[in-house]
Design a protein around this motif. Structure first.
Motif, short mmCIF file in Angstrom:
data_model
loop_
_atom_site.label_atom_id
_atom_site.label_comp_id
_atom_site.label_asym_id
_atom_site.label_seq_id
_atom_site.Cartn_x
_atom_site.Cartn_y
_atom_site.Cartn_z
N ASN A 68 -0.07 -1.59 -2.12
CA ASN A 68 -0.91 -2.03 -1.00
C ASN A 68 -1.75 -3.26 -1.35
N GLY A 69 -1.22 -4.11 -2.24
CA GLY A 69 -1.98 -5.30 -2.58
C GLY A 69 -1.62 -5.84 -3.94
N SER A 70 -2.63 -6.33 -4.65
CA SER A 70 -2.41 -6.89 -5.98
C SER A 70 -3.72 -6.90 -6.75
N VAL A 71 -3.59 -6.94 -8.07
CA VAL A 71 -4.74 -7.10 -8.95
C VAL A 71 -4.36 -8.11 -10.01
N GLY A 72 -5.30 -8.96 -10.39
CA GLY A 72 -5.01 -9.99 -11.38
C GLY A 72 -6.10 -10.08 -12.43
N LEU A 73 -5.78 -10.77 -13.50
CA LEU A 73 -6.75 -11.06 -14.54
C LEU A 73 -6.48 -12.48 -15.02
N VAL A 118 -8.79 -9.07 -6.77
CA VAL A 118 -8.16 -7.85 -6.26
C VAL A 118 -7.95 -8.00 -4.76
N THR A 119 -6.78 -7.62 -4.27
CA THR A 119 -6.50 -7.54 -2.84
C THR A 119 -5.96 -6.15 -2.54
N LEU A 120 -6.59 -5.47 -1.58
CA LEU A 120 -6.17 -4.14 -1.17
C LEU A 120 -6.01 -4.12 0.34
N ARG A 121 -4.85 -3.68 0.82
CA ARG A 121 -4.61 -3.55 2.26
C ARG A 121 -4.68 -2.08 2.63
N LEU A 137 -9.10 -5.87 2.00
CA LEU A 137 -10.27 -6.23 1.19
C LEU A 137 -9.82 -7.20 0.11
N HIS A 138 -10.61 -8.27 -0.08
CA HIS A 138 -10.37 -9.23 -1.16
C HIS A 138 -11.65 -9.31 -1.98
#
Length: 807
Positions: free
Chosen positions: A288-293, A364-367, A374-375
């Protein structure tokens, strides 16, 4: 869309911190390259295929569909503006893409790249990214390099992958924080404060967004070197792992060393510089989105040449004066006598500047549903700055040495909720940051004693400061893009901005042996809090399929900026301070044509703008560390046009034109009013234009380019009066050219490997010009130099050859 660039589809990023050891960082770059190279090769090896079922490999079909969906999701984490996104916006913005970035030259830095935008002026005493520079967009300044009379300095926000880089206290950002353009894939430029969701604490005049290279779907790598004039040597690489099990990463680094074109004719001192930067980012795609570092480190060292008198001054030689004021024999110091690019000997005057940044961030992006997302971006940045200055031009002065080592640390988080409804695109969110800034600086000379008979040293300086600024900045906003009827939309928005600042003078703690009479920070410890409401409204009407009209009005505020040993909180009581206010109005049109005659990927933006800035604090620091303090209001008005197209075959053309007029509505210093005078260092016209052509022959792709940059006349500052001058700096026009050759050299895992070789010639016609000048009060060089014009000559003809191997 990236956070800070619009309402729909976002992501977030950014980070940094201060100085580092040159040798250690170089070693880290080489080690990272070796490791990354192996990872890329391993990632590029094909996996063993699953056996087909019934003649159809169902697993392969499902895997390919999954990879395609992942590739699209990965692409959404890239914050670069696109022609389509710009066309659908209702504000003035543009992307500086690869064609324009290449016009900055193979070792140009952030400042040289920004010169490719309309309304932009760049001043730097060097041609490489390690040298500090001052940049202005529509007359609004950012950066520094010892320049005098910059009125609106610090009113431009700068971000890296969406994370703010400016010092919240001073508002300033130093261009050597991005010295290696090989790490940058594009630059987003928003003129004016922008919509609430894209606005930062210092976006009053605009926002510049540097977008680094991004993780990609496919694995690959490239490595390159550059050689050029003045001993220039550069090296860079990038390694991309490709997309595997939802993960994709990139590692890129570069390093450059070079001498300056301003060199001493007496001892051959060449004002050398070197820099290095490394960037890494990994993205994990979620259901439902992505997470990065991400992490970024940059470290730049350069010797800044002294200003050069435009014309000779009687009795002033390159060797300066004795302690009794007598002239030391030598060539008269000026562009016409000691050499147009002639500097001061190292033993008489030198200044080394170091700028370092350490940044780490997590986007972080969550759908949560088809209509809600949410970003969020969490970041930490640490920045160090060091000016190590030796000035024996006037022997016997008590400021022989300057050791200026301020630093800042910032922690912050920004979040945005998107709601995509049938006729509304709503964005709501905010940010909070906490920052600590130490202004530490000391002037001293062991050869001079104080009235009490104590020699001046670093621990007992003749002038010093160490003011600490603790800041809590926060903002909350909501905006709603409302579709009125087909083709017509309006976006009302409001942002509430909070600025909290606490000032504490720690000079007695950091310099316990110093005498308080030498501390210019005369004000007691204090605090201020300001809360401001910033409304905005934009309107967009898509007249035809290819033409859209827009208008925008917005108000933004900025905390009073600090700097030097004088100014707000330090020498000016906090009780009189108010935030700087900017009112920005613009109207224009976007044109986007994909395929129609010679208009193939044609994009054009034309806009009129009016920016009114009130409650400005104009702070001019003189050569001995003293400050001239003034207050004023100014007005900037103009027209910008930018356009790109690929009209036929392999031809690409671009052009940017800016026309501007600006003046002080109010300007008071020393009890004298200068209302109506032109704001210094705002060119009346700016232009960049160029063309490149790609064609194939005998197995080689040829890519010749030709481009030009024009900067119109501009008023200069008079340090002798502390006010704008009616004297102007003449306009100048520079031509440059390059020739690229792309040669296939084999294949790797089914992909074509290639070598690209580029020969670049900047300032092709070797034009001599001054890109900056001011009237001195006499404190910089001494003698009878008061009233003379000092300047920086622009770079002469320079040659570079670069080779880049991609696989």
């Amino acid at each position: 869309m990236a956070i800070g660039t619009g309402v729909a589809g976002r992501a977030k990023v950014g980070l940094r911190r201060g100085p580092g050891d040159y040798g250690r960082l170089s070693g880290a770059i080489l080690a990272a390259m070796t490791l990354g190279w192996g990872v890329a090769r391993a990632a590029g090896m094909p996996a063993s295929p699953a056996p087909p079922v019934g003649g159809i490999d169902i697993g392969a079909v499902h895997a390919e569909a999954h990879r395609s969906a992942d590739a699209k999701a990965l692409k959404k984490t890239d914050k670069k503006l696109t022609a389509k996104r710009i066309f659908h916006s209702a504000q003035s913005e543009l992307l500086i893409g690869q064609h324009q970035l290449q016009a900055a030259g193979p070792v140009g830095g952030a400042a040289q790249a920004l010169a490719q935008s309309p309304g932009v002026r760049v001043v730097s005493p060097g041609a490489v990214g390690a040298q500090r520079a001052a940049v202005s967009i529509n007359g609004i300044e950012q950066g520094w390099g010892g320049l005098q009379g910059l009125t609106s300095n610090g009113l431009l926000a700068v971000t890296f992958d969406g994370v703010p880089m400016n010092n919240p206290a001073s508002g300033l950002w130093s261009t050597p924080q991005i010295p290696e353009l090989s790490l940058i894939s594009g630059i987003n430029v928003i003129y004016g404060p922008g919509n609430p969701d894209s606005r930062w604490y210092d976006s009053l005049g605009g926002t510049i967004g540097f977008i680094p290279v991004q993780p990609t779907k496919n694995a690959g790598a490239n490595v390159g070197i550059t050689l050029g004039s003045y001993g220039t040597q550069g090296f860079h690489f990038a390694v991309r792992t490709g997309l595997h099990n939802g993960y994709s990463a990139v590692l890129a680094a570069g390093a450059t060393q070079s001498n300056d074109y301003i060199q001493s004719q007496e001892d051959g001192f060449a004002n050398p510089s070197h820099d290095q930067a490394i960037f890494g980012k990994v993205v994990k795609l979620l259901a439902n989105g992505s997470v990065g570092l991400g992490a970024y480190v940059a470290d730049s060292h350069s010797y800044r040449p002294a200003f050069i008198p435009v014309a000779p001054i009687a009795g002033l030689t390159v060797n300066g004066f004795t302690s009794s004021g007598a002239t030391i024999p030598g060539p008269l110091y000026s562009e016409t006598t000691s050499g147009y690019y002639g500097g001061i000997p190292f033993s008489i005057w030198h200044k080394q500047a170091e700028n370092a940044t350490y940044l780490v961030y997590m986007p972080v992006t969550l759908r949560f549903s088809p209509v809600t997302a949410l970003h969020d971006t969490l970041w930490y940045r640490h920045g160090n700055r060091l000016h190590n200055h030796y000035n024996d031009f006037n022997q016997g002065a008590n400021n022989l040495f300057e050791y200026n080592n301020p630093h800042t640390a910032t922690f912050g988080d920004k979040f945005v909720f998107d709601f995509s409804l049938p006729r509304n695109a709503i964005a709501a969110g905010g940010y909070y940051l906490y920052s600590v800034y130490d202004t530490r600086n000391a002037f001293y000379s062991p050869e001079v004693t104080s009235p009490s008979g104590i020699p001046f040293t670093y621990s007992y300086p003749s002038k010093y400061r160490s003011g600490y600024f603790y800041q809590n900045f926060a903002a909350a906003f909501v905006q709603d893009r409302i579709a009125i009827v087909r083709g017509l939309s309006v976006t009302p928005g409001v942002r509430i901005a909070y600025f909290g600042t606490t000032y504490a003078n720690h000079a007695t703690t950091d310099f316990p042996q110093a005498n308080l009479i030498y501390d210019p920070e005369t004000q007691p410890n204090s605090s201020t809090t300001f809360t401001k409401v910033e409304p905005s409204l934009d309107i967009r009407y898509q007249w035809t399929r290819n033409l859209a009209l827009y208008a925008q009005s917005s108000t933004a505020y900025q905390n009073p900026e600090v700097g030097g040993g004088g100014g707000p909180y330090q020498a000016l009581p906090s009780s009189v301070l108010v935030p700087t206010e900017g009112r920005y109005d613009t109207a224009g049109l976007h044109v986007l044509v994909r395929h129609s005659g010679i208009a193939r990927r044609f994009h054009l933006n034309l806009d009129y703008y009016r920016l009114s800035i009130t409650n400005q604090f104009i702070n001019v620091t003189t050569s001995n560390g003293s400050t001239i303090e003034a207050t004023g209001d100014s007005l900037y008005q103009g027209v910008n046009l930018s356009s790109t197209d690929n009209p036929v075959g392999g031809l690409h053309v671009f052009g940017n034109v800016g026309y501007e007029r600006s003046h002080y509505v109010n300007y008071t210093t020393g009890g004298v009013a200068y209302a109506g005078l032109a704001v210094p260092y705002v060119p009346t016209e700016t232009l960049t234009a160029g063309a490149s052509y790609r064609y194939y022959g005998n197995g080689i792709v040829y890519n010749p380019k030709l481009w030009t940059t024009f900067t119109g006349s501009q008023n200069i500052f008079n340090n002798d009066t502390g006010a704008p001058s009616s004297q102007t700096l003449p306009a100048y026009n520079i031509w440059s050219a390059s020739l690229g050759l792309t040669v296939p050299v084999g294949t790797s895992n089914g992909r074509a490997d290639k070598m690209k070789i580029v020969l670049s010639v900047l300032n092709l016609l070797n034009k001599r010009f001054n890109e900056y000048a001011y009237v001195t009060s006499g404190g910089y060089l001494g003698g009878n130099s008061a009233g003379a014009t000092l300047g920086y000559p622009g770079a002469p003809r320079t040659y570079y050859v670069s080779a880049d191997f991609s696989f």
